[in-house]
Design a protein around this motif. Structure first.
Motif, short mmCIF file in Angstrom:
data_model
loop_
_atom_site.label_atom_id
_atom_site.label_comp_id
_atom_site.label_asym_id
_atom_site.label_seq_id
_atom_site.Cartn_x
_atom_site.Cartn_y
_atom_site.Cartn_z
N VAL A 258 0.85 -1.20 0.00
CA VAL A 258 0.00 0.00 0.00
C VAL A 258 0.88 1.24 0.00
CG1 VAL A 258 -1.76 1.31 1.27
CG2 VAL A 258 -1.81 -1.21 1.27
N ARG A 259 0.62 2.16 -0.89
CA ARG A 259 1.34 3.44 -0.89
C ARG A 259 0.70 4.33 0.16
NH1 ARG A 259 0.87 8.40 -4.56
NH2 ARG A 259 2.71 9.60 -4.00
N TYR A 260 1.49 4.77 1.12
CA TYR A 260 0.94 5.59 2.19
C TYR A 260 1.92 6.69 2.58
CZ TYR A 260 4.00 2.95 5.37
OH TYR A 260 5.08 2.38 5.98
N GLU A 261 1.39 7.70 3.26
CA GLU A 261 2.20 8.76 3.85
C GLU A 261 1.74 8.96 5.29
OE1 GLU A 261 2.40 12.43 1.74
OE2 GLU A 261 2.66 11.45 -0.22
N VAL A 262 2.69 9.22 6.18
CA VAL A 262 2.39 9.49 7.58
C VAL A 262 2.42 11.01 7.78
CG1 VAL A 262 3.13 9.17 9.96
CG2 VAL A 262 3.35 7.28 8.32
N CYS A 263 1.34 11.54 8.35
CA CYS A 263 1.18 12.99 8.49
C CYS A 263 1.43 13.40 9.94
CB CYS A 263 -0.23 13.39 8.09
SG CYS A 263 -0.72 12.79 6.44
N ALA A 264 2.29 14.39 10.13
CA ALA A 264 2.65 14.84 11.47
C ALA A 264 1.48 15.57 12.13
CB ALA A 264 3.86 15.77 11.40
N THR A 265 1.22 15.19 13.37
CA THR A 265 0.12 15.79 14.14
C THR A 265 0.65 16.88 15.05
OG1 THR A 265 -1.06 13.69 14.13
CG2 THR A 265 -1.75 15.31 15.76
N ARG A 266 -0.02 17.98 15.06
CA ARG A 266 0.32 19.07 15.96
C ARG A 266 -0.57 19.00 17.18
NH1 ARG A 266 -0.08 23.55 11.18
NH2 ARG A 266 1.74 22.88 9.98
N GLY A 267 0.01 19.18 18.36
CA GLY A 267 -0.79 19.17 19.59
C GLY A 267 -0.99 17.77 20.10
#
Length: 275
Positions: A258-267
């Protein structure tokens, strides 16, 4: 039990949402306890409970209520609007970067896609055609300069605040959009799942109508199960997930290519996930 301050002054919808949260937290409650907690009459609390039962949030029994199974409760849009907000915002922020001016996009009735609509409302990308069945998104984007809004009709479902059913599926089938942004209840074993069959048919139609599909999920969806299979993850060109995803869950995505990206969470991280 002490009375909640200002309970009687709340509007019905706000009070009902608070009652639902209380029942979810406690598992069950009597009508008398809830009336005292929220500072309203028994007659008023029974009207609130009747409405919540109609929405599928609680189940009434003689003298009180219990929370419905979590999958049913999580379908309620008022619940979904309050959960995993930082994670959804992180995923939506990255998703907006994939939207190009002059294109047509489709947003499903997930609150993750609604976070995208909030950004679009601020003029993140224009000109743009936005197609959606989600009343919350329709209300946000109506009249916004630079956005051609297409509202998908159908049977209105107050539990989801969206339009569903055969007529909605048929309306989607007449369209061809550039990108569909959608979410779902669970991801496991290389497939996306959802707990409600009538939602599945609409999501499948949306995937079929788009040149590209992007799956938006928070990390709590990974490794979860739900009753109905929506589609294999291979139907999605990209999966976006927040940085709360475990190494094990990401390995499972790797194993299924699966092509995926991990997105940085703020807070801070908050609550449990809901689409």
């Amino acid at each position: 039990m002490s009375s909640s301050s200002g309970g009687a002054q709340r509007g019905p919808a706000a009070r009902q949402a608070a009652v639902a949260e209380q029942v979810l937290a406690d598992g069950s409650a009597t009508a008398a306890e809830l009336a005292e907690r929220f500072g309203v009459s028994l007659m008023t609390i029974h009207r609130d409970l009747d409405e919540l039962e109609r929405q599928g949030v609680v189940r009434k029994f003689r003298g009180g209520v219990t929370a419905q199974p979590s999958g049913v409760f999580e379908s309620n849009v008022q619940y979904r609007l309050k959960t995993m907000r930082a994670q959804k915002a992180a995923v939506a922020e990255r998703a907006l970067e994939l939207v190009e001016p002059g294109t047509a996009i489709l947003l499903d009735d997930s609150t993750t896609a609604l976070e995208m609509a909030r950004g679009l409302r601020l003029g993140a990308v224009t000109p743009l055609t936005v197609v959606t069945n989600f009343l919350e998104a329709i209300n946000l984007l109506s009249g916004r300069r630079g956005i051609h809004l297409m509202a998908l009709g159908g049977d209105y479902d107050p539990l989801h605040s969206s339009f569903l059913g055969v007529s909605c599926v048929e309306a989607i089938g007449q369209l061809r959009v550039d990108v569909c942004f959608a979410s779902t209840s669970a991801v496991q074993g290389g497939h996306a799942y959802h707990q409600e069959q009538h939602i599945v048919s609409v999501k499948r139609a949306m995937l079929d109508s788009a040149a590209r599909n992007v799956l938006l999920i928070d990390h709590t969806k990974l490794g979860r199960t739900a009753l109905h299979r929506v589609a294999p993850l291979s139907r999605f060109d990209l999966l976006l997930v927040d940085d709360g995803a475990s190494a094990e869950a990401l390995r499972d995505l790797d194993e299924h290519k699966v092509r995926y990206e991990v997105c940085a969470t703020r807070g801070r991280h908050d609550g449990t996930g809901a689409t």
